[in-house]
Design a protein around this motif. Structure first.
Motif, PDB file in Angstrom:
ATOM      1  N   ALA A 138       0.833  -1.204   0.000  1.00  0.00           N
ATOM      2  CA  ALA A 138       0.000   0.000   0.000  1.00  0.00           C
ATOM      3  C   ALA A 138       0.867   1.253   0.000  1.00  0.00           C
ATOM      4  CB  ALA A 138      -0.932   0.000   1.212  1.00  0.00           C
ATOM      5  N   VAL A 139       1.965   1.236   0.746  1.00  0.00           N
ATOM      6  CA  VAL A 139       2.862   2.398   0.804  1.00  0.00           C
ATOM      7  C   VAL A 139       3.446   2.695  -0.570  1.00  0.00           C
ATOM      8  CG1 VAL A 139       5.063   3.232   1.715  1.00  0.00           C
ATOM      9  CG2 VAL A 139       3.406   2.175   3.256  1.00  0.00           C
ATOM     10  N   VAL A 140       3.967   1.672  -1.266  1.00  0.00           N
ATOM     11  CA  VAL A 140       4.579   1.923  -2.571  1.00  0.00           C
ATOM     12  C   VAL A 140       3.530   2.210  -3.642  1.00  0.00           C
ATOM     13  CG1 VAL A 140       6.686   0.655  -2.063  1.00  0.00           C
ATOM     14  CG2 VAL A 140       4.745  -0.555  -3.071  1.00  0.00           C
ATOM     15  N   ASP A 141       2.283   1.791  -3.399  1.00  0.00           N
ATOM     16  CA  ASP A 141       1.186   2.112  -4.307  1.00  0.00           C
ATOM     17  C   ASP A 141       0.609   3.501  -4.037  1.00  0.00           C
ATOM     18  OD1 ASP A 141       1.355  -0.314  -5.570  1.00  0.00           O
ATOM     19  OD2 ASP A 141      -0.347  -1.226  -4.523  1.00  0.00           O
ATOM     20  N   ASP A 142       1.128   4.168  -2.999  1.00  0.00           N
ATOM     21  CA  ASP A 142       0.606   5.480  -2.581  1.00  0.00           C
ATOM     22  C   ASP A 142      -0.855   5.385  -2.165  1.00  0.00           C
ATOM     23  OD1 ASP A 142       3.077   6.841  -3.120  1.00  0.00           O
ATOM     24  OD2 ASP A 142       2.586   6.770  -5.245  1.00  0.00           O
ATOM     25  N   ARG A 143      -1.205   4.272  -1.507  1.00  0.00           N
ATOM     26  CA  ARG A 143      -2.544   4.088  -0.970  1.00  0.00           C
ATOM     27  C   ARG A 143      -2.514   4.225   0.547  1.00  0.00           C
ATOM     28  NH1 ARG A 143      -3.830  -0.889  -0.982  1.00  0.00           N
ATOM     29  NH2 ARG A 143      -2.058  -1.905  -2.027  1.00  0.00           N
ATOM     30  N   PRO A 144      -3.653   4.542   1.163  1.00  0.00           N
ATOM     31  CA  PRO A 144      -3.694   4.568   2.629  1.00  0.00           C
ATOM     32  C   PRO A 144      -3.393   3.184   3.187  1.00  0.00           C
ATOM     33  CG  PRO A 144      -5.638   5.637   1.689  1.00  0.00           C
ATOM     34  CD  PRO A 144      -4.940   4.958   0.550  1.00  0.00           C
ATOM     35  N   VAL A 145      -2.695   3.139   4.299  1.00  0.00           N
ATOM     36  CA  VAL A 145      -2.390   1.878   4.961  1.00  0.00           C
ATOM     37  C   VAL A 145      -3.495   1.587   5.966  1.00  0.00           C
ATOM     38  CG1 VAL A 145      -0.780   0.642   6.441  1.00  0.00           C
ATOM     39  CG2 VAL A 145       0.083   2.186   4.669  1.00  0.00           C
ATOM     40  N   GLU A 146      -4.223   0.495   5.729  1.00  0.00           N
ATOM     41  CA  GLU A 146      -5.297   0.109   6.629  1.00  0.00           C
ATOM     42  C   GLU A 146      -4.728  -0.732   7.776  1.00  0.00           C
ATOM     43  OE1 GLU A 146      -8.304   1.169   6.356  1.00  0.00           O
ATOM     44  OE2 GLU A 146      -8.088   2.121   4.382  1.00  0.00           O
ATOM     45  N   PRO A 147      -5.073  -0.397   9.028  1.00  0.00           N
ATOM     46  CA  PRO A 147      -4.598  -1.221  10.142  1.00  0.00           C
ATOM     47  C   PRO A 147      -5.045  -2.670   9.958  1.00  0.00           C
ATOM     48  CG  PRO A 147      -5.635   0.789  10.937  1.00  0.00           C
ATOM     49  CD  PRO A 147      -5.938   0.703   9.471  1.00  0.00           C
ATOM     50  N   GLY A 148      -4.148  -3.594  10.191  1.00  0.00           N
ATOM     51  CA  GLY A 148      -4.489  -4.996  10.002  1.00  0.00           C
ATOM     52  C   GLY A 148      -3.847  -5.874  11.056  1.00  0.00           C
ATOM     53  N   PHE A 149      -4.443  -7.027  11.299  1.00  0.00           N
ATOM     54  CA  PHE A 149      -3.928  -8.005  12.247  1.00  0.00           C
ATOM     55  C   PHE A 149      -4.014  -9.379  11.604  1.00  0.00           C
ATOM     56  CE2 PHE A 149      -5.766  -4.525  14.649  1.00  0.00           C
ATOM     57  CZ  PHE A 149      -4.753  -4.205  15.550  1.00  0.00           C
ATOM     58  N   PRO A 150      -3.033 -10.249  11.894  1.00  0.00           N
ATOM     59  CA  PRO A 150      -3.133 -11.618  11.374  1.00  0.00           C
ATOM     60  C   PRO A 150      -4.378 -12.307  11.927  1.00  0.00           C
ATOM     61  CG  PRO A 150      -0.949 -11.164  12.282  1.00  0.00           C
ATOM     62  CD  PRO A 150      -1.828 -10.033  12.691  1.00  0.00           C
ATOM     63  N   VAL A 151      -5.114 -12.974  11.081  1.00  0.00           N
ATOM     64  CA  VAL A 151      -6.289 -13.695  11.542  1.00  0.00           C
ATOM     65  C   VAL A 151      -5.880 -15.126  11.893  1.00  0.00           C
ATOM     66  CG1 VAL A 151      -7.888 -12.274  10.226  1.00  0.00           C
ATOM     67  CG2 VAL A 151      -6.948 -14.346   9.193  1.00  0.00           C
TER      68      VAL A 151
END
Length: 298
Positions: A138-151
Motif C-alpha cells: 500500500a505504501v509503494v502504491d501510494d494508498r492509505p495503509v489500513e490497520p491490520g492483524f493476522p487472523v
C-alpha cells in the motif's frame, strides 16, 4: 506470493516472495527511509543510520524499544539487519531480517527473509509479516495503509503448511515420551476456559479430568497436578492400571497467544501406544485450534 520455511545452520529460515509493480528504487525508499518504513513495519523506526554497522532503533510507541544493526547494504538491491530483543526477553541469538530486490520488467521481485530460533513461532511470524507486506505494498502504491492483524485462520494455515502440527517421540530410561508443541491463537486464560468447560476451573489433584483435556484413545485417570491457567497433569491408564502421565502446559507464546506443550509418557512394554498417542493428540490439538478460531480476537 510464495512462502517457505527451511533451516540453515540449525536455525529456521522464513522466506516470502512478492512481486511488486514498482521499481527497486521506489521500494528501496519504503524499506530504508524511516518515514516510510514506520508506516508498515511492526515498530516505528525512531533511528536509522543507513550504513554497514549502522544502528537502528525501533519503538512500539508503548515503551518497548528494539535495537538493530545493519549487516548488509547494497542500494537499491540489498538491505539486512540483525535485531536484538529487549532485555526482558531472553533468547540465545539475534534475529536477522533481510530484503532483497531484483528488477522484473517495470516492477521488481521482493524476497523477504527472517532467520530466528523458535521454529514453533514460524506461523505467527509468517502471518504477521504477510500483514506487514500488504501494508508495504500500500505504501509503494501510494494508498492509505489500513490497520491490520493476522487472523487465526491464516496463522493455522501456516501451521499446516510448515508441518508444525505434528508430534515427536523419544525413548527414555523409563520408557517413552510423546511431545507436541504448538503456538495457539488465543491467550492462556481463554484456552484454559475452553478446555476446563463451564466455570473455567479444572479439578484439583485426585479429581476427574475435564473431558476437553482428553482424547478418545487415551483413557484418563485422576488429576495429579493442576495450576490454572498454566498446567494440568493426569494419569492415563492401560488395562485398568496407571501407565504414565499426560501433561498440558500453557506458557506465553508469540502472536499474542499461548504456547501449548503437551506430553504423554509411557512404559517400554507399551511402545505400540506411541503411535496411538501421536495420532490421537494430533487430532485433538487440531480440533482445539479450530475451536479457538471461532472465538473473538483477543
Amino acid at each position: 506470493m510464495n512462502e517457505t520455511l527451511t533451516t540453515a545452520d540449525g536455525r529456521p529460515v522464513l522466506r516470502i516472495e512478492r512481486r511488486l509493480a514498482h521499481s527497486p528504487e521506489k521500494v528501496w525508499r519504503a524499506v530504508t527511509e524511516p518515514e516510510h518504513l514506520s508506516r508498515w513495519y511492526p515498530f516505528r523506526a525512531a533511528e536509522l543510520d543507513l550504513r554497514l554497522g549502522g544502528k537502528i532503533r525501533f519503538d512500539d510507541g508503548a515503551g518497548t524499544t528494539l535495537d538493530a544493526v545493519v549487516t548488509e547494504l547494497d542500494p537499491p538491491r540489498l538491505f539486512a539487519f540483525s535485531t536484538r530483543a529487549p532485555a526482558e526477553m531472553t533468547r540465545e541469538s539475534d534475529d536477522l531480517i533481510r530484503f532483497e530486490l531484483t528488477p522484473e520488467g517495470t516492477g521488481c521481485l521482493l524476497v523477504f527473509t527472517h532467520i530466528f530460533d523458535d521454529r514453533y513461532a514460524a506461523a505467527s511470524y509468517a502471518s504477521g509479516w504477510q500483514v506487514c507486506l500488504d501494508a508495504l505494498e500500500a505504501v509503494v502504491d501510494d494508498r492509505p495503509v489500513e490497520p491490520g492483524f493476522p487472523v487465526a485462520a491464516m496463522h493455522d494455515r501456516y501451521v499446516e503448511k510448515f508441518g508444525l502440527n505434528g508430534g515427536v517421540y523419544s525413548d527414555t530410561a523409563d520408557g517413552w515420551v510423546v511431545r507436541f508443541e504448538r503456538q495457539l491463537t488465543q491467550p492462556a486464560e481463554r484456552v484454559w476456559a475452553l478446555l476446563a468447560g463451564e466455570g473455567g476451573t479444572a479439578a484439583g489433584a485426585g479429581g476427574a479430568v475435564p473431558p476437553a483435556f482428553t482424547n478418545d484413545r487415551v483413557p484418563a485417570g485422576a488429576v495429579t497436578s493442576a495450576k490454572e491457567p498454566e498446567l494440568l497433569e493426569y494419569a492415563w491408564e492401560s488395562g485398568g492400571n496407571t501407565a504414565g502421565r499426560v501433561r498440558w502446559e500453557l506458557t506465553n507464546g508469540t502472536g499474542h497467544g499461548a504456547r501449548l506443550v503437551l506430553t504423554q509418557t509411557g512404559p517400554g512394554e507399551l511402545t505400540a501406544e506411541r503411535h496411538t498417542a501421536l495420532t490421537a493428540w494430533k487430532r485433538r490439538i487440531t480440533r482445539l485450534a479450530e475451536e479457538l478460531r471461532d472465538l473473538p480476537r483477543a
